[in-house]
Design a protein around this motif. Structure first.
Motif, short mmCIF file in Angstrom:
data_model
loop_
_atom_site.label_atom_id
_atom_site.label_comp_id
_atom_site.label_asym_id
_atom_site.label_seq_id
_atom_site.Cartn_x
_atom_site.Cartn_y
_atom_site.Cartn_z
N LYS A 1 0.94 -1.08 -0.07
CA LYS A 1 -0.24 0.23 -0.42
C LYS A 1 0.86 1.20 -0.08
CE LYS A 1 -3.99 -1.62 2.99
NZ LYS A 1 -4.56 -2.00 3.61
N TYR A 2 1.64 0.75 0.98
CA TYR A 2 2.67 2.56 0.51
C TYR A 2 4.47 2.42 -0.14
CZ TYR A 2 -0.29 2.20 4.73
OH TYR A 2 -1.07 2.44 5.53
N ILE A 3 4.71 0.52 -0.75
CA ILE A 3 5.81 1.02 -1.15
C ILE A 3 5.11 -0.14 -2.30
CG2 ILE A 3 8.37 -0.17 -1.55
CD1 ILE A 3 8.44 0.25 1.92
N GLU B 1 4.70 -1.36 11.54
CA GLU B 1 4.02 -0.49 11.51
C GLU B 1 4.30 0.95 11.91
OE1 GLU B 1 4.65 -3.75 13.36
OE2 GLU B 1 2.75 -4.56 13.36
N ASP B 2 5.64 1.08 11.74
CA ASP B 2 6.14 2.41 11.18
C ASP B 2 5.94 3.23 9.95
OD1 ASP B 2 7.00 3.17 13.93
OD2 ASP B 2 8.99 1.93 13.51
N LEU B 3 5.39 1.75 9.29
CA LEU B 3 5.04 2.11 7.73
C LEU B 3 4.39 3.00 7.92
CD1 LEU B 3 5.83 2.90 4.52
CD2 LEU B 3 5.34 0.08 4.48
N GLU B 4 2.89 2.08 8.28
CA GLU B 4 1.75 2.18 8.27
C GLU B 4 1.28 3.50 8.71
OE1 GLU B 4 -0.24 -2.16 8.17
OE2 GLU B 4 0.24 -1.40 9.71
N THR B 5 2.51 3.63 10.14
CA THR B 5 2.00 5.25 10.66
C THR B 5 2.88 6.03 9.95
OG1 THR B 5 2.00 3.95 12.95
CG2 THR B 5 2.18 6.14 12.77
N LEU B 6 4.16 5.98 9.96
CA LEU B 6 4.16 7.61 8.64
C LEU B 6 4.62 7.42 7.48
CD1 LEU B 6 7.74 7.03 10.84
CD2 LEU B 6 5.81 8.77 10.79
N LYS B 7 4.11 6.25 6.73
CA LYS B 7 2.90 5.98 5.38
C LYS B 7 4.21 5.49 4.51
CE LYS B 7 -0.68 7.04 6.94
NZ LYS B 7 -1.42 6.00 6.80
N SER B 8 5.86 6.50 4.48
CA SER B 8 7.06 5.67 3.40
C SER B 8 8.74 5.49 4.74
CB SER B 8 7.91 7.03 2.55
OG SER B 8 7.71 8.22 3.31
N LYS C 1 11.30 7.68 3.56
CA LYS C 1 11.97 8.17 3.61
C LYS C 1 11.74 9.45 5.15
CE LYS C 1 11.93 13.30 1.61
NZ LYS C 1 11.48 13.80 0.54
N GLU C 2 10.38 9.33 5.20
CA GLU C 2 9.44 9.18 6.27
C GLU C 2 10.16 9.07 8.09
OE1 GLU C 2 8.08 12.45 6.72
OE2 GLU C 2 7.79 12.76 5.15
N ILE C 3 10.51 7.47 7.76
CA ILE C 3 10.58 6.65 8.78
C ILE C 3 12.23 7.29 9.10
CG2 ILE C 3 11.37 3.74 9.14
CD1 ILE C 3 9.31 3.41 7.53
N ARG C 4 13.04 7.50 8.00
CA ARG C 4 13.87 8.17 8.81
C ARG C 4 13.55 8.83 8.91
NH1 ARG C 4 18.37 5.08 5.92
NH2 ARG C 4 17.34 3.82 3.73
N GLN C 5 13.66 9.68 8.22
CA GLN C 5 13.70 11.25 8.91
C GLN C 5 13.25 11.67 10.25
OE1 GLN C 5 11.12 14.08 6.49
NE2 GLN C 5 13.38 14.16 4.65
N ALA C 6 11.78 9.96 10.85
CA ALA C 6 11.51 10.38 12.52
C ALA C 6 12.42 9.76 13.02
CB ALA C 6 10.07 9.76 12.08
N GLY C 7 13.35 8.79 12.54
CA GLY C 7 14.94 8.21 13.20
C GLY C 7 13.99 7.40 13.72
#
Length: 330
Positions: A22-24, A292-299, A301-307
């Motif tokens: 859904k996200y990738i 779970e992080d992918l579903e929360t942050l959607k990508s 890139k966002e996972i990296r940026q959120a640490g």
């Protein structure tokens, strides 16, 4: 009933693959897969060569786990080889033949191990002790999967392909009126499995054969009518995966989203080695995040940026459902 085994590749259903995509969005989705080897039924006396027994037993030696299909339905039109439906008797027949074959293998190996041990060879001494331990256990009518051996002991006899040491899964073949397996015949299989640490899956082979011939839409309708969520083959694949002590991690990118089978307890380099031995040999680190992080942050890139992207080293133990990138240098 064929002499040569039939082989088939079965995908292990995993709804997490659809959640990731859904996200990738990839070009391909590749689930984990198992190879099932359909070996002809073994008759009483197989360990002594009855019914091409030795040939069939040699096929069993090569597998990682055994799935035994046992009949748990009554039908006067379908003759049982021994004249009555008794799944525990069927299980005992196979188990006895496999135990007798294992005793034979161990006894044939003992003399050679003893000769080598007399020269002071430490490995051979250990092998002699493990063979004797295994034989004693088998003579008490217990399969080797119920014998507690440490890693060194297991390694000492690993080349023998001992069949009762392999994990086992029982598939109860039930009637169309007992899809949940409530019949006393199935209960007896469940009780036996509990005692020996095996799993049980209920399957109505007759219904499954009918479902397999339908197209996807009709298949879904027939499953719903039967009160089933998915075909039983999916259940067998999942349960076989568990029986083998496997879990899945994922790699996800534009080319493909893929599930990789890895033994429970494997480290990050071992996990990387499932993709390619070079990845294990030259392992530097793993980048890991959760679904779970992918579903929360959607990508990603966002996972990296959120640490939230973790950097894991050689001692990291892979977790079921990890989404990974491996960095390596050969």
């Amino acid at each position: 009933c064929t002499i040569e085994p039939n082989e088939g590749i079965v995908n292990v259903p995993d709804e997490r693959l659809n959640r990731i995509t859904k996200y990738i969005v990839p070009q391909k989705i590749i689930p984990a897969a198992l190879k099932l080897v359909d070996i002809a039924g073994i008759v009483k006396g197989a360990s002594d060569g009855e019914g091409l027994g030795n040939k069939f037993l040699s096929h069993i030696r090569q597998v990682d786990a055994i799935v035994q299909v046992v009949r748990c339905f009554e039908d006067p039109d379908v003759i049982h080889v021994s004249g009555q439906v008794d799944p525990i008797s069927d299980i005992d027949t196979i188990e006895t033949e496999l135990m007798l074959a294992d005793i034979q293998t161990l006894e044939n190996s003992l003399a050679k191990a003893q000769r080598t041990a007399r020269s002071g060879d430490k490995e051979a001494k250990l092998r002699v002790s493990v063979i004797e331990k295994c034989n004693k256990h088998l003579e008490s009518d217990s399969p080797l999967r119920t014998l507690d051996l440490n890693e060194a002991e297991q390694a000492a006899i690993s080349s023998y392909g001992l069949m009762t040491a392999k994990p086992i899964l029982y598939v109860a073949n039930v009637g169309e009126d007992d899809l949940e397996g409530k019949d006393p015949l199935v209960q007896s299989v469940r009780e036996h499995a509990e005692k020996t640490g095996a799993g049980v899956v209920c399957v109505c082979a007759k219904l499954e054969a009918e479902i397999a011939e339908l197209d996807e839409e009709d298949r879904a309708e027939m499953l719903a009518e039967a009160g089933l969520e998915f075909p039983a083959l999916s259940q067998i694949a999942r349960e076989a995966y568990r029986t083998l002590g496997l879990q899945s991690y994922f790699t996800a990118g534009e080319k493909e989203v893929r599930a990789w089978p890895v033994p429970i307890g494997a480290t990050a380099p071992q996990g990387a080695g499932v993709i390619h031995s070079d990845f294990e040999r030259g392992f530097i680190r793993a980048e890991v995040y959760t679904l779970e992080d992918l579903e929360t942050l959607k990508s990603e890139k966002e996972i990296r940026q959120a640490g939230k992207l973790r950097l894991e080293g050689k001692n990291y133990v892979m977790q079921d459902g990890d989404i990974c990138h491996f960095l390596f240098n050969v």
